[in-house]
Design a protein around this motif. Structure first.
Motif, short mmCIF file in Angstrom:
data_model
loop_
_atom_site.label_atom_id
_atom_site.label_comp_id
_atom_site.label_asym_id
_atom_site.label_seq_id
_atom_site.Cartn_x
_atom_site.Cartn_y
_atom_site.Cartn_z
N ARG A 107 -15.19 -6.96 17.95
CA ARG A 107 -14.73 -5.61 18.07
C ARG A 107 -14.85 -4.72 16.90
N GLU A 108 -14.80 -5.49 15.66
CA GLU A 108 -15.14 -4.89 14.44
C GLU A 108 -16.52 -4.57 14.29
N LEU A 109 -17.42 -5.41 14.73
CA LEU A 109 -18.76 -5.32 14.72
C LEU A 109 -19.27 -4.15 15.73
N GLU A 110 -18.65 -4.29 17.15
CA GLU A 110 -18.78 -3.24 17.91
C GLU A 110 -18.73 -1.75 17.61
N PHE A 113 0.60 -1.18 -0.15
CA PHE A 113 -0.16 0.06 -0.13
C PHE A 113 0.88 1.37 0.01
N ASP A 114 2.22 1.09 0.05
CA ASP A 114 2.99 2.54 -0.12
C ASP A 114 3.04 2.77 -1.44
N TYR A 115 2.76 1.71 -2.51
CA TYR A 115 2.84 2.07 -3.74
C TYR A 115 1.77 2.64 -4.46
N ARG A 170 -6.11 -5.79 4.90
CA ARG A 170 -5.77 -4.40 4.83
C ARG A 170 -6.40 -3.79 3.54
N LEU A 171 -6.60 -4.53 2.60
CA LEU A 171 -7.42 -3.95 1.38
C LEU A 171 -8.68 -3.64 1.72
N LEU A 172 -9.39 -4.67 2.23
CA LEU A 172 -10.86 -4.02 2.65
C LEU A 172 -11.02 -2.84 3.51
N LYS A 173 -10.03 -2.57 4.45
CA LYS A 173 -9.97 -1.38 5.30
C LYS A 173 -9.45 -0.35 4.22
N ASP A 184 -10.35 0.13 1.12
CA ASP A 184 -11.49 0.17 0.18
C ASP A 184 -12.60 0.62 0.84
N ASP A 185 -12.80 0.61 2.23
CA ASP A 185 -13.77 0.91 3.26
C ASP A 185 -15.07 0.24 2.77
N ALA A 186 -14.56 -1.20 2.62
CA ALA A 186 -15.58 -2.26 2.09
C ALA A 186 -16.52 -2.59 3.02
N GLY A 187 -16.36 -2.23 4.39
CA GLY A 187 -17.72 -2.60 5.30
C GLY A 187 -17.28 -3.45 6.21
N VAL A 188 -18.02 -3.55 7.43
CA VAL A 188 -17.71 -4.72 8.47
C VAL A 188 -18.01 -6.07 7.90
#
Length: 562
Positions: free
Chosen positions: A343-346, A274-276, A311-314, A316-320
């Motif tokens: 914790r992700e769901l909370e 993700f630095d690229y 990391r990719l999903l985060k 992309d803001d792909a959702g929980v």
């Protein structure tokens, strides 16, 4: 600006340990070629061989030492380092002047070099190249990087990263890692020079090969000081800089990056895909996304696949829900992954679903050690916050029934105490659980039960004595119980001490003598409470007569007035 010493004799003793420090005192007269620079101190110490020593001070006052003796090569602050440190401390008042002199000599050399003509400097360099093949190879590499022949650069870079000249037994040991690291660092310099000379595209390709070569070799290197890790980070940074300059094909770059980060052999290079982002752009990121998703679906339990997918999903803001799907594909046997999902769901505001996952984690735990302690704490804290103390008690009760232990008993006691139900209902049931696994055996001498530990923890000494009498205690528990009842029931405590003294009479060694002495002191205390000191004196005299050949034991008994 020169400075005084930042370390003390106390620092040397702490780094070396008492034994090496004392040995270092004997080498003060064996030091030669002592040079005190602004941050580094070097010297030669004559021992069984001649050893090179280097001490380094950092800006925060820390001190580290390196020596090429066998003990120092294992990463220890050896006696030779101690000797050099003590020698420097012995002339501490003159250290600022010595460092000032070192700086002056450096300045003088710089001035002299600057005053030489080009012809004179070339003659000097050629003279050094003739005497130092390593310097010649390094300068050849820099010349190639500044020229047109990328093939020479590639050959030299890979040569610099080749561990074979340093691997005496197929492995680069600590003693050789410093030399290898200094050589490998030249590869980073050469690649930067290649980019600076306008050949960034070539630098990209050579850097890829260099990263692959070092990644394969890293597992065979003792990199305790992290020098090779720094080289790997430098190569990764050089590759990224070259990509930003050359702008290689985004899709092809994405394919190389994904293959690289998913290959466990390349962990040492620590490239972050993700630095690229700016290099890949939207087309490259799309290709990377496709490849990562496919890799994860093919191997959902792979650490790298799971990590980069998350990391990719985060990114992309792909959702929980997408994150939950990734984590749910590889649930840890102790419920830790259930906690991550909770914790992700909370965090997404879905507290009810979070609690369902957390409680499911408790139910589905298959680890022999029980559920993750953070998972248990999470569930109990949420019940407490919701004002459900009875549910906290139920969780703790279930854990005790599933895996009886002193810790589980203590947690249940705390929870039930807060709910006001400990003495009335929970404690009897908890003790029944522990009694069921106590397996009473009147001949039992070892392998104490959780029952006795729990009763001792409750300070229920009468019940603990009965459980021990029923055969549910080992030596540790019997002695702990005797210590607790000694003031009130000295006769019972005395029988315990005498029972465990007997087997020690047949043993030798410092540990046995120390345990025997401690038990005799406890037995004497019981006799004093009982008013039967004369009986103890007779017992002790007989024991000493029987053990008189153990002179060290006699000395220990004398030391303690026995």
């Amino acid at each position: 600006m020169t400075h005084a010493l930042r370390f003390t004799e106390k620092d040397l003793r702490r780094l070396a340990g008492a034994r090496s420090f004392e040995r270092g005192l004997g080498y003060l007269s064996a030091i030669s070629q002592l040079e005190i620079g602004d941050e580094t101190i070097t010297a030669v110490v004559d021992g069984s061989n001649t050893y090179q020593v280097e001490l380094t001070e950092d800006e925060d006052g820390g001190l580290s030492g390196w020596c090429d003796c066998p003990y120092g090569q294992e990463g220890n602050f050896c006696k030779h380092c101690v000797a050099v440190g003590l020698a420097v401390l012995g002339q501490a008042e003159s250290v600022p002047q010595q460092r000032s002199g070192d700086a002056s000599r450096t300045q003088l050399l710089d001035g002299w070099l600057q005053s030489r003509t080009q012809e004179e400097l070339l003659a000097l360099v050629r003279e050094q190249l003739a005497d130092d093949p390593g310097l010649r190879r390094r300068l050849e590499l820099r010349a190639a990087a500044a020229g047109e022949d990328t093939g020479i650069v590639r050959e030299r870079v890979l040569h610099l990263l080749d561990t074979r000249p340093f691997a005496r037994y197929g492995y680069v040991e600590y003693a050789d890692a410093h030399a290898y690291g200094r050589q490998a660092a030249e590869a980073v310099i050469a690649l930067r020079a290649l980019t600076a000379s306008g050949r960034a595209a070539d630098a990209v390709e050579v850097a890829r090969e260099a990263l692959r070569a070092l990644g394969r070799a890293y597992e065979e290197i003792d990199d305790s000081d992290g020098l090779i890790g720094d080289v790997a980070a430098g190569l990764a940074e050089t590759h990224l800089d070259a990509c930003r300059t050359a702008r290689p094909d985004p899709a092809e770059t994405a394919e190389w990056l994904v293959a690289h980060v998913l290959d466990a052999a390349n962990d040492a290079t620590a490239i972050d895909l993700f630095d690229y982002r700016d290099v890949l752009g939207d087309p490259g990121l799309a290709r990377a996304r496709t490849l990562l998703v496919a890799a994860w679906r093919a191997n959902p339990k792979g650490w790298a696949e799971k990590y980069f997918m998350e990391r990719l999903l985060k990114a992309d803001d792909a959702g929980v829900d997408a994150l939950v799907e990734v984590h749910a594909a590889d649930l840890a046997p102790n419920g830790h992954t259930h906690l991550v999902i909770a914790r992700e769901l909370e965090a997404a505001g879905r507290a009810d679903e979070a609690m369902e996952w957390a409680e499911r984690g408790l139910r589905e735990t298959v680890s022999e050690w029980g559920p993750d302690s953070d998972l248990v704490a999470y569930v109990c804290e949420r019940h407490e916050q919701a004002g459900r103390p009875a549910d906290v008690v139920a969780v703790r009760r279930g854990l005790l029934h599933a895996r009886p232990s002193l810790a589980a008993y203590q947690h249940l006691r705390t929870a039930a105490g807060a709910a006001g139900t400990w003495e009335s209902s929970e404690r009897p049931g908890a003790l029944d659980v522990l009694k069921a696994i106590a397996r009473p055996d009147r001949d039992r001498r070892h392998g104490g039960s959780v029952l006795v530990d729990a009763l001792l923890d409750d300070n229920d000494l009468q019940a603990a004595w009965q459980a021990a009498t029923d055969g549910c205690a080992d030596q540790r528990q019997w002695l702990a119980l005797a210590d607790r009842i000694r003031d009130r029931r000295p006769a019972d405590a005395l029988t315990v001490y005498l029972r465990w003294i007997e087997p020690l009479r047949r043993q030798t060694g410092d540990g046995a003598y120390q345990r025997l002495t401690e038990l005799l002191l406890s037995a004497r205390a019981c006799h004093r409470t009982l008013g039967t000191e004369a009986e103890f004196a007779t017992y002790l005299a007989a024991l000493r007569a029987d053990q008189k050949r153990k002179r060290k034991l006699m000395a220990v008994l004398d030391l303690h007035g026995l």
